[in-house]
Design an enzyme around this catalytic site. Sequence first.
Site, PDB file in Angstrom:
ATOM      1  N   GLU A   1       0.884  -1.180   0.000  1.00 23.08           N
ATOM      2  CA  GLU A   1       0.000   0.000   0.000  1.00 23.08           C
ATOM      3  C   GLU A   1       0.909   1.214   0.000  1.00 23.08           C
ATOM      4  O   GLU A   1       1.466   1.560   1.040  1.00 23.08           O
ATOM      5  CB  GLU A   1      -0.871   0.014   1.257  1.00 23.08           C
TER       6      GLU A   1
ATOM      7  N   CYS B   1      -2.861   8.886   2.895  1.00 23.50           N
ATOM      8  CA  CYS B   1      -2.463   8.480   1.539  1.00 23.50           C
ATOM      9  C   CYS B   1      -3.571   8.745   0.522  1.00 23.50           C
ATOM     10  O   CYS B   1      -3.295   8.880  -0.658  1.00 23.50           O
ATOM     11  CB  CYS B   1      -2.014   7.027   1.513  1.00 23.50           C
TER      12      CYS B   1
HETATM   13  P1  NAD Z   1       9.876   6.936   4.628  1.00 26.31           P
HETATM   14  O1  NAD Z   1       9.817   6.649   3.186  1.00 26.31           O
HETATM   15  O2  NAD Z   1      11.201   7.035   5.306  1.00 26.31           O
HETATM   16  O3  NAD Z   1       9.052   5.842   5.477  1.00 26.31           O
HETATM   17  C1  NAD Z   1       7.745   5.469   5.119  1.00 26.31           C
HETATM   18  C2  NAD Z   1       7.330   4.340   6.090  1.00 26.31           C
HETATM   19  O4  NAD Z   1       8.158   3.201   5.871  1.00 26.31           O
HETATM   20  C3  NAD Z   1       7.507   4.693   7.561  1.00 26.31           C
HETATM   21  O5  NAD Z   1       6.422   4.154   8.288  1.00 26.31           O
HETATM   22  C4  NAD Z   1       8.802   4.023   7.956  1.00 26.31           C
HETATM   23  O6  NAD Z   1       8.787   3.646   9.324  1.00 26.31           O
HETATM   24  C5  NAD Z   1       8.826   2.809   7.060  1.00 26.31           C
HETATM   25  N1  NAD Z   1      10.171   2.392   6.668  1.00 26.31           N
HETATM   26  C6  NAD Z   1      11.188   3.174   6.287  1.00 26.31           C
HETATM   27  N2  NAD Z   1      12.267   2.430   5.947  1.00 26.31           N
HETATM   28  C7  NAD Z   1      11.916   1.138   6.129  1.00 26.31           C
HETATM   29  C8  NAD Z   1      12.575  -0.112   5.954  1.00 26.31           C
HETATM   30  N3  NAD Z   1      13.839  -0.180   5.530  1.00 26.31           N
HETATM   31  N4  NAD Z   1      11.907  -1.242   6.252  1.00 26.31           N
HETATM   32  C9  NAD Z   1      10.630  -1.190   6.694  1.00 26.31           C
HETATM   33  N5  NAD Z   1       9.937  -0.047   6.870  1.00 26.31           N
HETATM   34  C10 NAD Z   1      10.574   1.110   6.592  1.00 26.31           C
HETATM   35  O7  NAD Z   1       9.070   8.255   4.782  1.00 26.31           O
HETATM   36  P2  NAD Z   1       8.550   9.090   6.016  1.00 26.31           P
HETATM   37  O8  NAD Z   1       9.350  10.346   6.118  1.00 26.31           O
HETATM   38  O9  NAD Z   1       8.333   8.276   7.255  1.00 26.31           O
HETATM   39  O10 NAD Z   1       7.126   9.433   5.388  1.00 26.31           O
HETATM   40  C11 NAD Z   1       7.095  10.296   4.270  1.00 26.31           C
HETATM   41  C12 NAD Z   1       6.461   9.707   3.068  1.00 26.31           C
HETATM   42  O11 NAD Z   1       6.011   8.388   3.247  1.00 26.31           O
HETATM   43  C13 NAD Z   1       5.247  10.511   2.728  1.00 26.31           C
HETATM   44  O12 NAD Z   1       5.604  11.532   1.860  1.00 26.31           O
HETATM   45  C14 NAD Z   1       4.323   9.526   2.105  1.00 26.31           C
HETATM   46  O13 NAD Z   1       4.503   9.544   0.709  1.00 26.31           O
HETATM   47  C15 NAD Z   1       4.765   8.194   2.588  1.00 26.31           C
HETATM   48  N6  NAD Z   1       3.826   7.566   3.535  1.00 26.31           N
HETATM   49  C16 NAD Z   1       2.758   6.918   3.020  1.00 26.31           C
HETATM   50  C17 NAD Z   1       1.857   6.341   3.866  1.00 26.31           C
HETATM   51  C18 NAD Z   1       0.654   5.601   3.340  1.00 26.31           C
HETATM   52  O14 NAD Z   1      -0.328   5.472   4.067  1.00 26.31           O
HETATM   53  N7  NAD Z   1       0.696   5.071   2.119  1.00 26.31           N
HETATM   54  C19 NAD Z   1       2.043   6.419   5.235  1.00 26.31           C
HETATM   55  C20 NAD Z   1       3.167   7.082   5.740  1.00 26.31           C
HETATM   56  C21 NAD Z   1       4.060   7.656   4.871  1.00 26.31           C
END
Ligand code: NAD
Length: 475
Positions: free
Chosen positions: A250, A284
């Site tokens: 997702e 999202c």
């Molecule tokens: P990010 O890309 O660093 O992380 C996104 C999510 O993935 C976080 O929950 C983080 O804990 C998890 N994550 C990060 N690296 C991981 C790894 N190696 N293994 C497993 N999980 C990992 O971004 P962020 O700064 O936390 O959030 C910003 C962006 O993430 C937003 O701009 C948005 O696009 C996206 N986001 C989307 C949703 C959604 O519901 N689809 C939710 C949260 C964030």
Amino acid sequence: MGYETELKLFIDGAWKSGEGRDAHAIVNPATANPIAEVPYASRADLDEALAAADRAWPDWRSTDVEKRGAILHQTAKLLRERADDIGRTLTQEQGKIFAEAKAEVLGSAQLFDWYAEEAKRDYGRTLVRPAGQLSRVIRQPVGPVATFSPWNFPIYLLAKKVSAALASGCTVISRPPHETPGCTTELFRALADAGIPNGVAQLVHGDSDLISRTLIASPIIRKISFTGSTGVGRHLMKLAADGPKRVTMELGGHAPVLIFDDCDLEKTLDMVVPQKFRNAGQVCVSPTRFYVQSGIYEAFLKGFATRTQKVSVGDGLDADSRMGPLANKRRPEAVGALIDDAKAKGARVLAGGERGDTGFFFQPTLLADVPNEAEIMNEEPFGPVAVSRPFDTFDEAIEQANRLPFGLAAFAFTENGRRANLLGDTIEAGMVGINTFALSVVDAPFGGVKESGFGSEGGKEGLESYQVVKAIHQA
Ligand code: NAD
């Protein structure tokens, strides 16, 4: 009011405290002050969690579905009873206003109730064969599952994965987001208090890279479910490819909203503005790119800006607040950079546009006449920003809606039924809301197309995502 949740890991039916483990601070985004420390799982903790999930799986998958369902119903009941406390915890660690936080806890309870029942209706099918022969198709639990869920709806998105996985007979190891260990720990406390057998569900806080690499590389894990950004999703899919392992992804969106000139404009504005600023836009499926038919564009902007200026922003525990801070330090920085870029490329700021003085606040913001070249028209802002542009024809609106590589949610407002049908058919998105924003409902699939991922959660599709199909032929 303090942050009262005791943060622990939950492995093989036992709570494990921070003793002997690395501890990392979590902060209240309304103040940017630390409020607790969360213990991080070690490699040994992960190995123990894997062994427990593996050991518990045969018994759990063969446990009567009524008994599995009873534990899930009891979990739902406990979440409802504890919704005020868990909601306050969620607000303190994530920032969203308390009313939204409590609603999220109640929504999580609904997921457990729904999947407890849906698992009972998993009938499979019997094929037509000559007398005496039997061919049947059944679905079985895939096995131990690793879940990775994000901080924007930390308890609901975790509950979506865990409720469906457990209902289908899988065991789980869940890594919740760093920002929100409190409400996610409370979800597992409800499961433990409801009598989940040892090893069926484990919660491992900690370093996302260590946890995802360890769990995905283990032959014990049969399926990965992730909600988060497209970049991290792509990375986890590469790790899963070595298995190869099943994945549900997702990922991000950038939802278009098509506003046609035959809509009820006042009613539409009363719906779209609160929806845009729900959870400070960190959703999202947040409505983001507003394409408005030329004849009503200026009236739309005026009505949107007026309502936006009235959104009261403050600590989510303050009853007067309608929008809280963003969840972490990264978000106001990212949103501010996107707005600066849009302004430099000619966008008009009609409301907001600035960071708050304390914590991670950002003003509710409306940008008009935003050119497609602006980064914010191409990259999900994931914050309290609406961007808008006028359009003239139906075809132009669809072309704009479909121009990005994302395809999660799309919305349209029109009173024309034929147009509504055509919109539903032609917009490239996993979910389309016409005159509504109610997409995330327990009995319907929720998921995206294109770079927004694949696979669905919610509905019977959510249960099926934790199952494998088997055909059994008998002559
Ligand atoms: P990010 O890309 O660093 O992380 C996104 C999510 O993935 C976080 O929950 C983080 O804990 C998890 N994550 C990060 N690296 C991981 C790894 N190696 N293994 C497993 N999980 C990992 O971004 P962020 O700064 O936390 O959030 C910003 C962006 O993430 C937003 O701009 C948005 O696009 C996206 N986001 C989307 C949703 C959604 O519901 N689809 C939710 C949260 C964030």
